[in-house]
Each structure stands twice: as structure tokens, then as C-alpha cells.
Design a protein around this motif. Sequence first.
Motif, PDB file in Angstrom:
ATOM      1  N   VAL A 150      49.066  59.102  45.957  1.00  0.00           N
ATOM      2  CA  VAL A 150      48.592  59.947  47.061  1.00  0.00           C
ATOM      3  C   VAL A 150      47.619  59.228  47.986  1.00  0.00           C
ATOM      4  N   ASN A 151      47.455  57.914  47.845  1.00  0.00           N
ATOM      5  CA  ASN A 151      46.403  57.232  48.602  1.00  0.00           C
ATOM      6  C   ASN A 151      46.767  56.934  50.044  1.00  0.00           C
ATOM      7  N   GLY A 152      48.062  56.820  50.343  1.00  0.00           N
ATOM      8  CA  GLY A 152      48.432  56.421  51.700  1.00  0.00           C
ATOM      9  C   GLY A 152      47.971  54.999  51.962  1.00  0.00           C
ATOM     10  N   SER A 153      47.169  54.801  53.007  1.00  0.00           N
ATOM     11  CA  SER A 153      46.642  53.468  53.321  1.00  0.00           C
ATOM     12  C   SER A 153      45.231  53.261  52.786  1.00  0.00           C
ATOM     13  N   THR A 154      44.657  54.247  52.136  1.00  0.00           N
ATOM     14  CA  THR A 154      43.308  54.131  51.592  1.00  0.00           C
ATOM     15  C   THR A 154      43.344  53.346  50.282  1.00  0.00           C
ATOM     16  N   VAL A 155      42.506  52.334  50.184  1.00  0.00           N
ATOM     17  CA  VAL A 155      42.449  51.486  48.992  1.00  0.00           C
ATOM     18  C   VAL A 155      41.164  51.779  48.236  1.00  0.00           C
ATOM     19  N   THR A 156      41.295  52.075  46.957  1.00  0.00           N
ATOM     20  CA  THR A 156      40.136  52.322  46.098  1.00  0.00           C
ATOM     21  C   THR A 156      39.894  51.101  45.206  1.00  0.00           C
ATOM     22  N   PHE A 157      38.809  51.141  44.483  1.00  0.00           N
ATOM     23  CA  PHE A 157      38.424  50.018  43.618  1.00  0.00           C
ATOM     24  C   PHE A 157      39.509  49.669  42.596  1.00  0.00           C
ATOM     25  N   PRO A 158      40.032  50.636  41.830  1.00  0.00           N
ATOM     26  CA  PRO A 158      41.107  50.284  40.885  1.00  0.00           C
ATOM     27  C   PRO A 158      42.362  49.749  41.571  1.00  0.00           C
ATOM     28  N   LEU A 159      42.736  50.325  42.709  1.00  0.00           N
ATOM     29  CA  LEU A 159      43.923  49.846  43.427  1.00  0.00           C
ATOM     30  C   LEU A 159      43.728  48.404  43.888  1.00  0.00           C
ATOM     31  N   TRP A 160      42.532  48.076  44.350  1.00  0.00           N
ATOM     32  CA  TRP A 160      42.261  46.711  44.826  1.00  0.00           C
ATOM     33  C   TRP A 160      42.367  45.725  43.664  1.00  0.00           C
ATOM     34  N   ILE A 161      41.831  46.109  42.503  1.00  0.00           N
ATOM     35  CA  ILE A 161      41.861  45.222  41.335  1.00  0.00           C
ATOM     36  C   ILE A 161      43.298  44.937  40.911  1.00  0.00           C
ATOM     37  N   GLY A 194      45.941  45.077  42.729  1.00  0.00           N
ATOM     38  CA  GLY A 194      46.571  44.243  43.747  1.00  0.00           C
ATOM     39  C   GLY A 194      46.120  42.795  43.697  1.00  0.00           C
ATOM     40  N   ALA A 195      44.915  42.548  43.163  1.00  0.00           N
ATOM     41  CA  ALA A 195      44.375  41.182  43.116  1.00  0.00           C
ATOM     42  C   ALA A 195      44.768  40.434  41.854  1.00  0.00           C
ATOM     43  N   VAL A 196      45.446  41.102  40.927  1.00  0.00           N
ATOM     44  CA  VAL A 196      45.805  40.465  39.649  1.00  0.00           C
ATOM     45  C   VAL A 196      46.679  39.234  39.880  1.00  0.00           C
ATOM     46  N   LYS A 197      47.613  39.297  40.820  1.00  0.00           N
ATOM     47  CA  LYS A 197      48.554  38.199  41.038  1.00  0.00           C
ATOM     48  C   LYS A 197      47.864  36.945  41.557  1.00  0.00           C
ATOM     49  N   THR A 198      46.829  37.125  42.377  1.00  0.00           N
ATOM     50  CA  THR A 198      46.143  35.969  42.961  1.00  0.00           C
ATOM     51  C   THR A 198      44.887  35.574  42.193  1.00  0.00           C
ATOM     52  N   GLY A 199      44.430  36.417  41.292  1.00  0.00           N
ATOM     53  CA  GLY A 199      43.220  36.116  40.529  1.00  0.00           C
ATOM     54  C   GLY A 199      42.083  37.057  40.890  1.00  0.00           C
ATOM     55  N   ILE A 200      41.525  37.709  39.885  1.00  0.00           N
ATOM     56  CA  ILE A 200      40.436  38.661  40.116  1.00  0.00           C
ATOM     57  C   ILE A 200      39.120  37.903  40.257  1.00  0.00           C
ATOM     58  N   PRO A 201      38.400  38.082  41.340  1.00  0.00           N
ATOM     59  CA  PRO A 201      37.135  37.359  41.535  1.00  0.00           C
ATOM     60  C   PRO A 201      36.035  37.894  40.620  1.00  0.00           C
ATOM     61  N   PRO A 202      35.013  37.079  40.331  1.00  0.00           N
ATOM     62  CA  PRO A 202      33.911  37.525  39.464  1.00  0.00           C
ATOM     63  C   PRO A 202      33.132  38.716  40.026  1.00  0.00           C
ATOM     64  N   GLN A 203      33.213  38.927  41.349  1.00  0.00           N
ATOM     65  CA  GLN A 203      32.510  40.077  41.928  1.00  0.00           C
ATOM     66  C   GLN A 203      32.998  41.386  41.324  1.00  0.00           C
ATOM     67  N   VAL A 204      34.262  41.437  40.921  1.00  0.00           N
ATOM     68  CA  VAL A 204      34.785  42.640  40.273  1.00  0.00           C
ATOM     69  C   VAL A 204      34.057  42.879  38.956  1.00  0.00           C
TER      70      VAL A 204
END
Length: 272
Positions: free
Chosen positions: A223-234, A236-246
Motif C-alpha cells: 500500500v506504499n505507492g511511491s512512499t519509501v519507509t525504513f524497512p522498505l529502504w533496507i 531494497g539496499a540488500v542487493k547493493t550492500g546495507i550501509p552501517p548507518q542502518v
Amino acid sequence: MRSGERPISTRRGRGRVGDRLLHFYTWLVIVWLSAPIAVMILFGFNDKQSKSNTTWQGFTLRWYGELFDISDLTVALRNSLVIALVSTVITVVIGTMLGLAIGRHRFRGKGVTNFLVFAAISTPELVMGASLLSLFVSGNVPRDANTIIMAHVLFSLSFVVVTVRARIVTLDPALEEAARDLGATAWGTFRQVTLPSIMPAVLAGGMLAFALSIDDYVVTSFVNGSTVTFPLWIVGAVKTGIPPQVNVMGTLIFGIGVLIAIGNAVAARRRT
């Protein structure tokens, strides 16, 4: 001592062994549950030199200073916090009133209401997410932060209702009757007697609703549409590598939650 009966010392020795095994098993479960959190906190201090943050390469505080350097991640975290706060407030208000109604009053449809409350808890997230997506699409409702808030209120509401209802059924009705006998209005009785008595349950339900909201991925992804939340961003970043800021953000969120829980427990003990 009767024939065939074991000595008391033998039974006591077995009891001590059983207690030790139980203590060992309890601590083993605690360590097992705490291990992922410990790893998350530890790798927030990892001085990584590559995209992957899965190998320990040294200690650093650098990522705490560069916490908000990734703009997309910062926006996602802000979206999650705003959505979690708004949905928690709405959930607590509606859930408290519904918990009061179910726990204290008799009305037509109470059984159906109870069934729906527990049905929402037992419904798989995939089913709930797909159902909400169908509802919003058929109703031509644009999917954005507002639909995420509505979805989070829907799946968190039952937990607040159950928590408040459990406190209400143990509350002595004589306290409210005494307040009314002394001239208090219905609102005054609720504000000065009922609400302080159920406040620990309200706070517990609110904390649970906030945790469910800020952590949700499955329903939000529908139901998010184009809105990205913290879990969705994480995810999505799995393929390229999760940064330590997470890891740092997760550590801070976890630490704040622990402090709130400790404060709530201390406040409850003082009231007792």
C-alpha cells in the motif's frame, strides 16, 4: 521410610539439577534472542572498507557522525517515524475506547466485535496486504503515506484493544461507582479514576503499536505507492550492500525503546 520410597535428599538433588537446567535453558533462549541485536549494534561500529558490512574490519565511531549522510535513507527513516507516530496516536485513541466498550459494557454485536478483533490478529500479513491493496485500487484511493497509516492502524488496533480490555476486566467497578456517588461526572470519573488505572495498559498497547508500525514491511509493501519507509529502504539496499548507518539507526531506535520500557516499568512500580 516406606519400602521403595526414595530418600528426601535424592528428590532434593534432582530438584536442584532440574532448576539448574531450567536456568541454563532460560539464559540460552535469552542469548539466542539477543544475538541478532548484539550483531546489529556491533556492526554499527565496523570500519568497513567495501560495500558489504558483513565482515568485521575494525572499530570506528565514524558512522555515528555520518548518520544522515545518505539522504534517501534519512527520508525513509523520517517517513517511518512520522507514520508510526500518527498511526500510534490514532490506534491508541480508538483502541482504548473499543477496549473499554468490550471490557465494561454489554451491547448487541459484542460477540462479533470480539471475533473481528482476534481475527485481525490471526490474519496473515500477506492476506491483509493483498486485501487492502484490492480495497484501495477498487476505491481509486491513491497509495501514499495516508494509505500506509490506515493499514498500520488496521493491523495494530487489535493489539491495543486486547491489552486495554485485559486491564479493564480486572478493574474494580466499585472505584468508579464511588466517584459517581461523590458527585463526579461521567467525564470526571473517566479522567480521574478510570484512565489512570488503565494507563499502563494504554502505554503498553501504544508501544506495541509503534513497534509494529515502524517495523512493518509486508503490509506496507502493498500500500506504499511511491512512499519509501525504513524497512522498505533496507530491503531494497540488500542487493547493493546495507550501509552501517542502518545499524546505527536501528541501534538508536532499539535504545530509545529500551529506555521507554524502563521508564514505564519504573513509573508503574512507583504507582504501586
